[in-house]
Design a protein around this motif. Structure first.
Motif, PDB file in Angstrom:
ATOM      1  N   SER A 341      77.338  53.408  67.805  1.00  0.00           N
ATOM      2  CA  SER A 341      78.727  53.807  67.540  1.00  0.00           C
ATOM      3  C   SER A 341      79.021  55.178  68.128  1.00  0.00           C
ATOM      4  O   SER A 341      80.142  55.444  68.586  1.00  0.00           O
ATOM      5  N   PHE A 344      79.399  54.874  71.991  1.00  0.00           N
ATOM      6  CA  PHE A 344      80.671  54.275  72.428  1.00  0.00           C
ATOM      7  C   PHE A 344      81.854  54.873  71.671  1.00  0.00           C
ATOM      8  O   PHE A 344      82.871  54.201  71.459  1.00  0.00           O
ATOM      9  N   ASN A 347      85.437  54.493  72.930  1.00  0.00           N
ATOM     10  CA  ASN A 347      86.003  53.144  73.002  1.00  0.00           C
ATOM     11  C   ASN A 347      86.141  52.620  71.581  1.00  0.00           C
ATOM     12  O   ASN A 347      85.181  52.124  70.995  1.00  0.00           O
ATOM     13  N   VAL A 350      84.880  48.936  70.523  1.00  0.00           N
ATOM     14  CA  VAL A 350      83.419  48.803  70.553  1.00  0.00           C
ATOM     15  C   VAL A 350      82.778  49.667  69.470  1.00  0.00           C
ATOM     16  O   VAL A 350      81.834  49.244  68.792  1.00  0.00           O
ATOM     17  N   CYS A 354      80.302  48.547  66.311  1.00  0.00           N
ATOM     18  CA  CYS A 354      79.013  49.199  66.029  1.00  0.00           C
ATOM     19  C   CYS A 354      78.984  49.760  64.607  1.00  0.00           C
ATOM     20  O   CYS A 354      77.951  49.688  63.926  1.00  0.00           O
TER      21      CYS A 354
END
Length: 464
Positions: A341, A344, A347, A350, A354
């Protein structure tokens, strides 16, 4: 016919499965409600942070210190609180805990006014109120675990512990949107900010539930008017049999390395949990979401997924009787999810996936690891040992809040602290696998030294 034979015949006339189901539905819903508001009152400070820093003119570091002050008070009184509970009875003491913590949680609404009244800085009064909140709530969770240990043998505790700990995702699934909505729509009422009304409104149910605890629970098996004599004898026999294979005295328990492994497991797991729950609203806001209600909705998503995972993992562990890999695998998954997490963070879709994985891992192992102390301890050792182990979990509240705060200070990016929290959860999995498998076989724990009336004392030393 001997008394033992008569008791045995009476016990055989009772359907044990139905009896424990009856017990579960009588006790678990009350404890579930209490635990839901316990966590709501504990983590809603993360939502209040979105507005209160500007109102009180305090920074992230002061907030992190204030958040951690809760755990200082909690740790300081944890063991004494649990010993008092063991002496005076669970329903009285848990009711007292809930009433006082609800009052202090609601009083946090008036931090600025109280600071002016006592001639101190806003930050100082914030620290004092958080410290008092920890002192008032000290002993709640280990006290509830001890209470469960009075009624259920360890191999039946997974279901009731799961029912209790389902309060974690519930408080966050419902509490996130509720806190965000309250902050947004109550802002400005009678001249107070939204975070102030949110703390007041969410503190009131804890005070009300204190009366449900006092009148709805029985301290021990022989106090339960809703059980027949045969049911009481069967439950009593099962608990006595269970306790005969556990450590009763606190001193010898401290020399058992498995107790310290339990403390390490709870500390590392809870560091990841508290870090995630305290800072998740800020992590979501850092991704670009500004509206507090939408932040609340987004923070609820990972815990919806986590509730489903928690349900399946607890059910499967109870069905198979396996409790090592059912904790280790979620710990590894949760740690990996936190790390991904952070990787990304730019984003949002995503990163949210996560975070769902991370929350599922963290909460998936929760009902399993909290059955570990009950596999080892009973009596006085349980009263003090549960509190000691939970104290290490409370230290993680300090570690979890400060890891993220310090990483943001040093690097300028709040998400860098998430890497560290993920690594800590991976350490949880390693520690779980270090626990001997034989520990979780009923009756395999080290037998206590002979002590007269140990089982009877464990069951009857609280007043009616």
């Amino acid at each position: 016919m001997s008394i033992d034979a008569i008791d045995g015949a009476a016990s055989q006339s009772v359907d044990e499965g139905k009896l424990y189901k009856k017990l579960l539905w009588r006790i678990a819903p009350i404890l579930f409600l209490c635990h839901t508001f316990s966590f709501l009152d504990r983590v809603n400070i993360g939502f209040a942070k979105l507005q209160m820093l500007g109102d009180l003119k305090i920074g992230d570091s002061a907030f992190a210190l204030g958040a951690s002050m809760f755990f200082i008070g909690y740790i300081a009184l944890e063991i004494p609180s649990n010993i008092v509970l063991h002496r005076v009875g669970a329903r009285r003491w848990i009711a007292r805990i809930m009433l006082t913590w609800g009052l202090i949680s609601a009083a946090t609404m008036f931090t600025a006014e109280l600071a002016k009244l006592f001639g101190v800085e806003n930050a100082t009064m914030f620290y004092i109120l958080r410290l008092l909140l920890g002192c008032c709530e000290a002993g709640f969770y280990p006290g509830v675990l001890l209470y469960i240990n009075y009624w259920f043998p360890s191999d039946r505790q997974t279901k009731v512990t799961f029912g209790l700990l389902l309060a974690l995702p519930t408080s966050l699934v419902l509490g996130g949107p509720l806190s965000g909505w309250l902050m947004q729509h109550s802002h400005g009422w009678m001249g107070y900010s939204g975070w102030q009304w949110m703390l007041l409104i969410e503190g009131v149910p804890a005070m009300a539930l204190a009366f449900l605890v006092y009148f709805g629970l029985a301290d021990k098996i022989h106090h339960a008017k809703w059980l027949t004599d045969a049911e009481k004898r069967l439950l009593d026999k099962n608990v006595v049999t269970e306790n005969a294979h556990k450590e009763y005295k606190f001193g010898p328990a401290l020399r058992d390395y498995r107790v310290w492994l339990c403390a390490g497991i709870i500390f590392t797991y809870a560091t990841g949990w508290y870090g995630l729950s305290f800072w998740l609203p800020s992590i979501v806001r850092e991704s670009g979401v500004k509206d507090t209600f939408h932040i609340g909705l987004l923070t609820a998503i990972p815990f919806v997924c986590a509730a489903a995972t928690m349900l399946f993992n607890a059910w499967h562990s109870s069905k198979t009787g396996e409790r090592r890999w059912h904790a280790a695998i979620p710990a590894f998954v949760g740690g990996t999810g936190l790390i991904m997490s952070a990787a990304f963070a730019g984003n949002l879709p995503v990163a949210m996936i996560c975070l769902c994985v991370a929350a599922s891992g963290v909460l998936g192992l929760t009902p399993i690891v909290w059955t570990y102390p009950g596999s080892l301890l009973s009596g006085t050792a349980a009263a003090a040992g549960f509190a000691m182990i939970n104290s290490f979990g409370s230290l993680s509240g300090i570690a979890g809040s400060w890891i993220t705060s310090l990483m943001k200070q040093w690097t300028g990016n709040i998400n860098n602290g998430t890497y560290a929290l993920g690594f800590v959860l991976i350490c949880t999995g390693i520690l779980v696998l270090s626990m001997p498998a034989a520990t979780f076989v009923r009756g395999a724990a080290r037998k206590a030294p002979a002590e007269p009336n140990v089982a009877n004392d464990a069951l009857t030393d609280s007043p009616a």
